[in-house]
Design a protein around this motif. Structure first.
Motif, PDB file in Angstrom:
ATOM      1  N   ALA A 153      14.260  19.670 -15.881  1.00  0.00           N
ATOM      2  CA  ALA A 153      12.835  19.817 -15.336  1.00  0.00           C
ATOM      3  C   ALA A 153      12.875  20.430 -14.009  1.00  0.00           C
ATOM      4  O   ALA A 153      11.939  21.283 -13.630  1.00  0.00           O
ATOM      5  N   HIS A 154      13.818  20.318 -13.042  1.00  0.00           N
ATOM      6  CA  HIS A 154      14.010  21.154 -12.007  1.00  0.00           C
ATOM      7  C   HIS A 154      13.961  22.546 -12.052  1.00  0.00           C
ATOM      8  O   HIS A 154      13.012  23.639 -11.489  1.00  0.00           O
ATOM      9  N   ARG A 155      14.569  23.292 -13.294  1.00  0.00           N
ATOM     10  CA  ARG A 155      14.546  24.516 -13.501  1.00  0.00           C
ATOM     11  C   ARG A 155      13.316  24.992 -13.948  1.00  0.00           C
ATOM     12  O   ARG A 155      12.915  26.336 -14.036  1.00  0.00           O
ATOM     13  N   GLU A 156      12.461  24.082 -14.651  1.00  0.00           N
ATOM     14  CA  GLU A 156      11.180  24.472 -14.848  1.00  0.00           C
ATOM     15  C   GLU A 156      10.019  24.345 -13.761  1.00  0.00           C
ATOM     16  O   GLU A 156       8.952  24.743 -14.336  1.00  0.00           O
ATOM     17  N   ALA A 157      10.337  23.803 -12.901  1.00  0.00           N
ATOM     18  CA  ALA A 157       9.472  23.544 -11.816  1.00  0.00           C
ATOM     19  C   ALA A 157       8.968  25.029 -11.297  1.00  0.00           C
ATOM     20  O   ALA A 157       9.594  25.821 -11.237  1.00  0.00           O
ATOM     21  N   GLU A 158       7.760  24.942 -10.798  1.00  0.00           N
ATOM     22  CA  GLU A 158       6.856  26.068 -10.151  1.00  0.00           C
ATOM     23  C   GLU A 158       7.735  26.686  -9.131  1.00  0.00           C
ATOM     24  O   GLU A 158       7.865  27.932  -8.854  1.00  0.00           O
ATOM     25  N   HIS A 159       8.168  25.736  -8.217  1.00  0.00           N
ATOM     26  CA  HIS A 159       8.751  26.249  -6.876  1.00  0.00           C
ATOM     27  C   HIS A 159      10.341  26.711  -7.381  1.00  0.00           C
ATOM     28  O   HIS A 159      10.679  27.826  -6.467  1.00  0.00           O
ATOM     29  N   PHE A 160      10.811  26.319  -8.406  1.00  0.00           N
ATOM     30  CA  PHE A 160      11.973  26.872  -8.505  1.00  0.00           C
ATOM     31  C   PHE A 160      11.823  28.256  -9.050  1.00  0.00           C
ATOM     32  O   PHE A 160      12.626  29.154  -8.752  1.00  0.00           O
ATOM     33  N   THR A 161      11.024  28.624 -10.062  1.00  0.00           N
ATOM     34  CA  THR A 161      10.627  29.956 -10.549  1.00  0.00           C
ATOM     35  C   THR A 161      10.133  30.882  -9.323  1.00  0.00           C
ATOM     36  O   THR A 161      10.699  31.887  -9.255  1.00  0.00           O
ATOM     37  N   ARG A 162       9.116  30.338  -8.571  1.00  0.00           N
ATOM     38  CA  ARG A 162       8.718  31.095  -7.296  1.00  0.00           C
ATOM     39  C   ARG A 162       9.640  31.475  -6.187  1.00  0.00           C
ATOM     40  O   ARG A 162       9.694  32.710  -5.979  1.00  0.00           O
ATOM     41  N   ILE A 163      10.353  30.403  -5.943  1.00  0.00           N
ATOM     42  CA  ILE A 163      11.318  30.677  -4.816  1.00  0.00           C
ATOM     43  C   ILE A 163      12.643  31.178  -5.375  1.00  0.00           C
ATOM     44  O   ILE A 163      13.258  32.156  -4.910  1.00  0.00           O
ATOM     45  N   GLY A 164      13.273  30.332  -6.189  1.00  0.00           N
ATOM     46  CA  GLY A 164      14.572  30.560  -6.542  1.00  0.00           C
ATOM     47  C   GLY A 164      15.051  31.632  -7.594  1.00  0.00           C
ATOM     48  O   GLY A 164      15.425  32.598  -7.262  1.00  0.00           O
ATOM     49  N   VAL A 165      14.174  31.874  -8.652  1.00  0.00           N
ATOM     50  CA  VAL A 165      14.144  32.924  -9.456  1.00  0.00           C
ATOM     51  C   VAL A 165      13.734  34.267  -8.933  1.00  0.00           C
ATOM     52  O   VAL A 165      14.185  35.556  -8.853  1.00  0.00           O
ATOM     53  N   GLU A 166      12.337  34.197  -8.294  1.00  0.00           N
ATOM     54  CA  GLU A 166      11.723  35.380  -8.085  1.00  0.00           C
ATOM     55  C   GLU A 166      11.806  35.943  -6.656  1.00  0.00           C
ATOM     56  O   GLU A 166      11.988  37.128  -6.398  1.00  0.00           O
ATOM     57  N   GLN A 167      12.461  34.956  -5.589  1.00  0.00           N
ATOM     58  CA  GLN A 167      12.745  35.605  -4.399  1.00  0.00           C
ATOM     59  C   GLN A 167      14.215  35.545  -4.171  1.00  0.00           C
ATOM     60  O   GLN A 167      14.866  36.620  -3.421  1.00  0.00           O
ATOM     61  N   ILE A 168      14.880  34.509  -4.226  1.00  0.00           N
ATOM     62  CA  ILE A 168      16.161  34.431  -3.768  1.00  0.00           C
ATOM     63  C   ILE A 168      17.173  35.233  -4.729  1.00  0.00           C
ATOM     64  O   ILE A 168      17.848  36.106  -4.277  1.00  0.00           O
ATOM     65  N   VAL A 169      17.424  35.174  -6.111  1.00  0.00           N
ATOM     66  CA  VAL A 169      18.152  35.872  -7.115  1.00  0.00           C
ATOM     67  C   VAL A 169      18.048  37.178  -6.560  1.00  0.00           C
ATOM     68  O   VAL A 169      19.197  37.763  -6.570  1.00  0.00           O
ATOM     69  N   PRO A 170      17.032  37.845  -6.363  1.00  0.00           N
ATOM     70  CA  PRO A 170      17.126  39.525  -6.136  1.00  0.00           C
ATOM     71  C   PRO A 170      17.828  39.723  -4.911  1.00  0.00           C
ATOM     72  O   PRO A 170      18.124  41.202  -4.676  1.00  0.00           O
ATOM     73  N   LEU A 171      17.966  38.937  -4.249  1.00  0.00           N
ATOM     74  CA  LEU A 171      18.708  39.142  -2.751  1.00  0.00           C
ATOM     75  C   LEU A 171      20.151  38.597  -2.676  1.00  0.00           C
ATOM     76  O   LEU A 171      20.816  38.875  -1.797  1.00  0.00           O
ATOM     77  N   LEU A 172      20.642  38.253  -3.833  1.00  0.00           N
ATOM     78  CA  LEU A 172      22.096  37.906  -4.122  1.00  0.00           C
ATOM     79  C   LEU A 172      22.797  39.060  -4.579  1.00  0.00           C
ATOM     80  O   LEU A 172      22.437  39.792  -5.620  1.00  0.00           O
TER      81      LEU A 172
END
Length: 100
Positions: free
Chosen positions: A68-87
């Motif tokens: 459920a965490h991985r489906e949360a809006e904030h996970f997608t918006r912050i984790g996937v869309e913003q953090i992952v490209p910086l790694l």
């Protein structure tokens, strides 16, 4: 803590010059994640042996709570869309933990 829980230990290595940005985004992600009903704890740290690496320790009531965490809006918006490209690299280990 319950008798057992679902734990994830993730390691992030930000691209050169992106550490502070990733840490700031993780602060936002942490605040939102801690409000999830299945989240028992969500912490992140800088690795003592490699200060450029971030270690994230996540505890959820069960695997479904983590899903459920991985489906949360904030996970997608912050984790996937913003953090992952910086790694430059990331890894994780998932376990069902039972405190002794």
């Amino acid at each position: 803590m319950p008798e057992s829980f679902f734990q994830v230990i993730a390691r992030y290595q930000p691209r050169e010059g992106q550490l502070e940005t990733v840490l700031g985004l993780l602060a936002e992600l942490t605040a939102a994640t801690r409000r999830e009903p299945a989240c028992l704890s969500f912490e992140y740290f800088r690795n003592v042996e490699n200060p450029e690496e971030i270690v994230i320790v996540e505890c959820f009531v069960d695997a479904a709570g983590f899903a459920a965490h991985r489906e949360a809006e904030h996970f997608t918006r912050i984790g996937v869309e913003q953090i992952v490209p910086l790694l430059q690299a990331r890894s994780s280990s998932k376990v069902v933990a039972t405190p002794v």
